[in-house]
Design an enzyme around this catalytic site. Structure first.
Site, PDB file in Angstrom:
ATOM      1  CG  MET A   4      -2.019  -1.047   1.152  1.00  0.00           C
ATOM      2  SD  MET A   4      -3.495  -0.642   2.120  1.00  0.00           S
ATOM      3  CE  MET A   4      -2.798  -0.446   3.745  1.00  0.00           C
ATOM      4  CG  HIS A  38       7.276  -2.337   2.048  1.00  0.00           C
ATOM      5  ND1 HIS A  38       7.235  -1.287   2.938  1.00  0.00           N
ATOM      6  CD2 HIS A  38       6.056  -2.937   2.134  1.00  0.00           C
ATOM      7  CE1 HIS A  38       6.044  -1.244   3.514  1.00  0.00           C
ATOM      8  NE2 HIS A  38       5.317  -2.239   3.048  1.00  0.00           N
ATOM      9  CD  GLN A  90      -5.582  -3.874   2.922  1.00  0.00           C
ATOM     10  OE1 GLN A  90      -5.294  -4.029   1.734  1.00  0.00           O
ATOM     11  NE2 GLN A  90      -4.651  -3.816   3.861  1.00  0.00           N
ATOM     12  CB  SER A 135       4.021   2.132   7.757  1.00  0.00           C
ATOM     13  OG  SER A 135       2.856   1.395   8.081  1.00  0.00           O
TER      14      SER A 135
END
Length: 290
Positions: A32, A39, A63, A189
Site C-alpha cells: 500500500m 518492503h 482495509q 510504517s
C-alpha cells in the site's frame, strides 16, 4: 530495464502475458506504499528469484475501518518508486481507486473464515476481508506468479495462503523473514508514531516473543503457560499495554491443547499511539497429539 509505472489493469495484463509467453517468470510484491526496508527486502527477493519483479502500490480503502486512517495514510509515489527501483523492481502497478473498484463500490468480497476471525480479526473488523478481496483482484490481474509477503504480518500471510489453496490461484506464496532494527523492533510504517521512551518500550514485543520461543525450546508444551510468560513480560513494561500474547499452531493459528511441531508466538500491544504486532517461530520437538 528501467522502472516503469503502469496505472491500468489492461496494460499490466498485456505486458505480463507477453513476458510469460516469452518464458519469463513473474514476481509480485503487493503493498500500500509507505515503503521501507522491509518492503525492499521482499522486492529484492522477487528480483533475485523471478525474471520480472512487479510491485503494486495501492492504498486499499477496504482495509480501513476509520476514514481518517485512510486519508492520513502516507502517499509518496516518487519516494516509493525510488526505493522500488533500487530494490530491483521492473514494474510498479499504481492504479487509482476507480481503476480497481469502478464506480467506487464493490459488491463482491472475499472472506477467509476461521483463520481471519481471531487475534487481529476482532479489533479490525472487515480488515482481512479487505485484504483478501484486493489480493484476489491483484492475483487475477497479474496471473501466474510468485507473490512475496512479509512474515511480520503472520496472520495476513496465513489468510492469503489459505485463500490461494481454497481458490486454486496459480500463485506461489512466499513468506519472507521479518526485517528488524538492531534492537529487534520489527520494521513497520506505524513505527513513525513511536517517540522517545515509547520507541524503547516497543522492543518488549520482540523480547516477549523470544522468551516464549525459548520456553518452548526448553520443553514447555502448555500454550497457556507460554502465553502467561509473554503477557507478564509485556505487562512489566509500563508504556506497553498487552492485547494478546499467544502460542498457536503456525498453520491454522489455533491454540492447541499441547504444543507440537511448528508453533508461532503472536504478540500485540498498544505502545503509545500505535498498535503494534510481532511474531516469531518456534519448533516443539515433543511428540503427541494436539
Amino acid at each position: 530495464m528501467p522502472l516503469e509505472v503502469v496505472e491500468t489493469i489492461e496494460q499490466l495484463r498485456l505486458q505480463l502475458n507477453s513476458a510469460r509467453s516469452d518464458g519469463a517468470t513473474v514476481g509480485l510484491v503487493p503493498t500500500m506504499g509507505g515503503l521501507h526496508a522491509g518492503h525492499a527486502s521482499l522486492m529484492e527477493q522477487a528480483h533475485a528469484t523471478t525474471d520480472l519483479a512487479v510491485a503494486s502500490i495501492f492504498v486499499n480503502p477496504l482495509q480501513f475501518g476509520e476514514e481518517a486512517d485512510l486519508l492520513n495514510y502516507p502517499r509518496d509515489l516518487d519516494k516509493d518508486s525510488a526505493l522500488a527501483a533500487a530494490a530491483g523492481v521492473d514494474i510498479i502497478f499504481a492504479p487509482t481507486v476507480d481503476e480497481m473498484y469502478p464506480g467506487g463500490e464493490i459488491a463482491t468480497a472475499v472472506t477467509v473464515s476461521g483463520i481471519s476471525e481471531r487475534w487481529e480479526g476482532p479489533s479490525r473488523v472487515g480488515h482481512f476481508d479487505g485484504v483478501a478481496t484486493v489480493v484476489s483482484k491483484l492475483f487475477n490481474i497479474v496471473g501466474e506468479c510468485a507473490a512475496y509477503f512479509g512474515e511480520k504480518d503472520w496472520q495476513q500471510l496465513a489468510v492469503v495462503r489459505k485463500m490461494v489453496a481454497d481458490l486454486s490461484f496459480p500463485v506461489s506464496v512466499v513468506g519472507c523473514p521479518t526485517v528488524r532494527e538492531p534492537d529487534g523492533l520489527a520494521l513497520s510504517s506505524r513505527n513513525v508514531f513511536l517517540v522517545g521512551p515509547h520507541r524503547r518500550a516497543a522492543t518488549v514485543l520482540h523480547r516477549a516473543a523470544k522468551a516464549g520461543k525459548a520456553s518452548i525450546e526448553d520443553g514447555e508444551t502448555d500454550p497457556h503457560a507460554v502465553s502467561a510468560l509473554m503477557t507478564e513480560m509485556i505487562e512489566a513494561e509500563q508504556l506497553a499495554e498487552p492485547i494478546y500474547a499467544v502460542a498457536v499452531d503456525a498453520a491454522n493459528l489455533e491454540v492447541p491443547k499441547r504444543l507440537t511441531g511448528q508453533v508461532r508466538l503472536l504478540v500485540a500491544a498498544q505502545v503509545g499511539i500505535p498498535r503494534l504486532i510481532d511474531n516469531v517461530g518456534a519448533v516443539s520437538t515433543i511428540t503427541g497429539t494436539t
